[in-house]
Design an enzyme around this catalytic site. Structure first.
Site, short mmCIF file in Angstrom:
data_model
loop_
_atom_site.label_atom_id
_atom_site.label_comp_id
_atom_site.label_asym_id
_atom_site.label_seq_id
_atom_site.Cartn_x
_atom_site.Cartn_y
_atom_site.Cartn_z
N GLY A 16 0.77 -1.24 0.00
CA GLY A 16 0.00 0.00 0.00
C GLY A 16 0.80 1.29 0.00
N ILE A 96 -7.22 -9.48 -11.67
CA ILE A 96 -7.76 -8.86 -12.90
C ILE A 96 -9.28 -8.84 -12.83
CG2 ILE A 96 -7.98 -9.15 -15.41
CD1 ILE A 96 -5.05 -10.10 -15.43
N ASN A 111 -5.70 2.75 -12.80
CA ASN A 111 -4.73 1.76 -12.34
C ASN A 111 -3.34 2.35 -12.47
OD1 ASN A 111 -3.64 -0.86 -11.62
ND2 ASN A 111 -3.09 -1.12 -13.78
N HIS A 113 0.55 1.29 -13.09
CA HIS A 113 1.35 0.16 -13.57
C HIS A 113 2.82 0.58 -13.60
CE1 HIS A 113 2.22 -3.58 -15.57
NE2 HIS A 113 3.02 -2.90 -16.37
C1 GAR Z 1 3.26 -1.05 -7.43
O1 GAR Z 1 4.55 -0.99 -7.95
C2 GAR Z 1 2.23 -1.07 -8.55
O2 GAR Z 1 2.58 -0.27 -9.64
C3 GAR Z 1 2.26 -2.52 -8.91
O3 GAR Z 1 2.35 -3.21 -7.68
C4 GAR Z 1 3.02 -2.38 -6.73
C5 GAR Z 1 2.16 -2.24 -5.49
O4 GAR Z 1 2.84 -1.58 -4.47
N1 GAR Z 1 1.11 -2.89 -9.68
C6 GAR Z 1 1.13 -3.77 -10.69
O5 GAR Z 1 2.12 -4.38 -11.03
C7 GAR Z 1 -0.21 -3.94 -11.41
N2 GAR Z 1 -0.03 -4.60 -12.67
P1 GAR Z 1 2.08 -0.88 -3.25
O6 GAR Z 1 1.12 -1.91 -2.65
O7 GAR Z 1 3.18 -0.54 -2.29
O8 GAR Z 1 1.36 0.33 -3.78
#
Ligand code: GAR
Length: 203
Positions: A16, A96, A111, A113
């Site tokens: 998060g 997804i 979203n 990415h």
């Molecule tokens: C982030 O780097 C986000 O961009 C990625 O997961 C991580 C979550 O971190 N999302 C993806 O890869 C979606 N395809 P967080 O929980 O610390 O925000």
């Protein structure tokens, strides 16, 4: 009198840090939106603690509690409807969502990415895997993208992107951290503000 704000729900699965960036940006970068609900598909996601610490309502929806994807998505839709959510943000949400869900919220789901779409995106590209793929391909520049979500994984209209230079010494872990710090945590709150502002203007 405080002006009306778009009600934002954030869907999470993990640490998060992107949720935290949005919490920290409330009142500064994010002026027209307020995070009203955080939904996790993992009961132990640290993101839930971050939400609670910020006084934000949380909910956990586990796929295993439902017969199929549609029933799982319906449970999330029910929560979003009950909270009168205007904008949904997927912030490290590692599940997804099908057209059953996305078609209900046209231009209302964002979203983040961790690459420059259309590179290193789509099914199978998430988290550290994205950075592993960027390093093994040998690209010299990567970054992050915030886009609207439709039925094609990572296929919706791009809202914001930010580039990050790759260093020869990078590992997937160091690159992931820099992409978060230099790109994701900056463009996600900005994108939330752009869309929230538009929602308020049109309401
Ligand atoms: C982030 O780097 C986000 O961009 C990625 O997961 C991580 C979550 O971190 N999302 C993806 O890869 C979606 N395809 P967080 O929980 O610390 O925000």
């Amino acid at each position: 009198m405080e002006h009306k704000k778009a009600k934002v729900a954030v869907l999470v699965s993990g640490g998060g840090t992107n949720l935290q960036a949005m919490i920290d940006a409330q009142g500064s970068v994010i002026k027209n939106g307020e995070i009203a609900l955080v939904i996790s598909n993992k009961a132990d996601a640290y993101a839930l603690t971050r939400a609670k610490n910020a006084g934000i309502e949380t909910a956990v929806v586990l796929k295993k509690d439902y017969d199929n994807q549609t029933a799982f998505e319906d449970a999330i839709i029910e929560l979003l409807t009950a909270h009168q959510i205007d904008l949904i943000v997927l912030a490290g949400f590692m599940s997804i969502l099908s057209a059953h869900f996305t078609s209900r919220y046209d231009k209302r789901i964002l979203n983040v990415h961790p690459s420059l779409i259309p590179s290193f995106c789509g099914k199978g590209f998430y988290g550290l895997r994205v950075h592993e793929a960027a390093l093994s391909y040998g690209v010299k520049v990567t970054g992050a993208t915030v886009h609207f979500v439709n039925e094609i994984p990572d296929g919706g209209e791009i809202v914001l992107q930010k580039a990050v230079a790759i260093r020869p010494s990078d590992t997937p872990e160091t690159l992931q951290k820099r992409v978060m710090q230099q790109a994701e945590w900056k463009i996600l709150p900005r994108a939330v503000e752009i869309v929230s502002k538009k929602i308020i203007k049109e309401s």
